[in-house]
Design an enzyme around this catalytic site. Sequence first.
Site, PDB file in Angstrom:
ATOM      1  CB  ALA A 186      43.230  47.531  43.384  1.00 51.49           C
ATOM      2  CD  GLU A 192      45.164  44.398  49.035  1.00 46.13           C
ATOM      3  OE1 GLU A 192      45.756  45.500  49.027  1.00 46.13           O
ATOM      4  OE2 GLU A 192      45.768  43.318  49.063  1.00 46.13           O
ATOM      5  CD  GLU A 249      46.561  49.159  47.534  1.00 47.42           C
ATOM      6  OE1 GLU A 249      45.618  49.748  46.959  1.00 47.42           O
ATOM      7  OE2 GLU A 249      47.404  48.485  46.929  1.00 47.42           O
ATOM      8  CD  GLU A 300      50.922  47.876  48.625  1.00 45.02           C
ATOM      9  OE1 GLU A 300      51.194  47.535  49.794  1.00 45.02           O
ATOM     10  OE2 GLU A 300      50.075  47.285  47.937  1.00 45.02           O
TER      11      GLU A 300
END
Length: 182
Positions: A74, A91, A95, A140
């Site tokens: 997300a 994204e 990610e 992250e």
Amino acid sequence: MIIPEVLESELAYEGRITSIRRDKLTRGDGKTFIRETAVVNDAVGIVALDDKDRILLIRQYRHPMGRPVWEIPAGKMDKEGEPPEKTALRELREEADIAAENVELLTMFLNSAGWTTEKTYIYLAEGLRDVPEFERENEEADIEKKWVPLPEAFEKVKTGELDDAKTVIGILLARECRNNNN
């Protein structure tokens, strides 16, 4: 229904991710009341479903919770003019190091209509392929990834093991899509 009129509005706090707006309202009866609203960018969540009906979950530290959380990939819609679908694709790459051939909007929901402007768009991503690893930082940098069979993910939602709202909504809708297509 009477829609309150905003008499005054001020920026009470401006942060990097969230701002707080304080509004003075009236219902036209001479009385006033104050409401504070968290103003934030909208977001996307991506249910990445592979050809084995497994959902990609990522685990990262979420500071408001004080712990790592398993969730679907997300991110915030923080690039000016970028439509939600493009944000979802971006994204997913940033990610999870995954590209998707196609994405389909499953739903949009209001995160918490009583105090924030944030909306989240949930997409189903299919036709997945790996892409070169993205250089991540901050929370992250430590993202963990795992593929979970859709029925198992659904069970984890029912037991509360998966407790992130966008993830719960995405899994429930992905399961519904799969049940309707079989």
